[in-house]
Scaffold this motif. Sequence first.
Motif, PDB file in Angstrom:
ATOM      1  N   UNK A  52      26.269 -32.665  -3.503  1.00  0.00           N
ATOM      2  CA  UNK A  52      25.803 -32.461  -4.782  1.00  0.00           C
ATOM      3  C   UNK A  52      24.584 -31.273  -4.823  1.00  0.00           C
ATOM      4  N   UNK A  53      24.398 -30.623  -5.935  1.00  0.00           N
ATOM      5  CA  UNK A  53      23.198 -29.768  -5.962  1.00  0.00           C
ATOM      6  C   UNK A  53      22.508 -29.972  -7.243  1.00  0.00           C
ATOM      7  N   UNK A  54      21.192 -29.960  -6.911  1.00  0.00           N
ATOM      8  CA  UNK A  54      20.170 -30.225  -8.204  1.00  0.00           C
ATOM      9  C   UNK A  54      19.292 -28.976  -8.222  1.00  0.00           C
ATOM     10  N   UNK A  55      19.729 -28.337  -9.585  1.00  0.00           N
ATOM     11  CA  UNK A  55      19.147 -27.178 -10.049  1.00  0.00           C
ATOM     12  C   UNK A  55      18.051 -27.455 -11.324  1.00  0.00           C
ATOM     13  N   UNK A  56      16.930 -26.559 -11.177  1.00  0.00           N
ATOM     14  CA  UNK A  56      15.902 -26.682 -12.284  1.00  0.00           C
ATOM     15  C   UNK A  56      15.815 -25.443 -12.805  1.00  0.00           C
ATOM     16  N   UNK A  57      15.883 -25.363 -14.120  1.00  0.00           N
ATOM     17  CA  UNK A  57      15.728 -24.087 -14.849  1.00  0.00           C
ATOM     18  C   UNK A  57      14.456 -23.403 -14.805  1.00  0.00           C
TER      19      UNK A  57
END
Length: 84
Positions: free
Chosen positions: A37-42
């Motif tokens: 999984x990948x976690x992305x922050x705007x």
Amino acid sequence: MGTFIPEDDDTMTLSFDDGAEIECAVIAVFQVGERNYIALLTFEDQGVDEDEVYIYRFIAAEHAEEVKLKDNETAEEWEIVSDA
């Protein structure tokens, strides 16, 4: 694959079906069970919640710059991944 902590300049652009694009910082790539999984922050000033984190199933391609992101399929999968 263990947890990957990205460099400060690791970013990814999300492209949505409606044509919108959002630039995000890569927070981490991690494994839960047999899936990655990948976690992305705007980033700020993009018309979305600044603290919104996107978590997708992450499928690496043969070339590092080519990846596939898939939505979490069920509420149960989302719960497991968001707790990781």
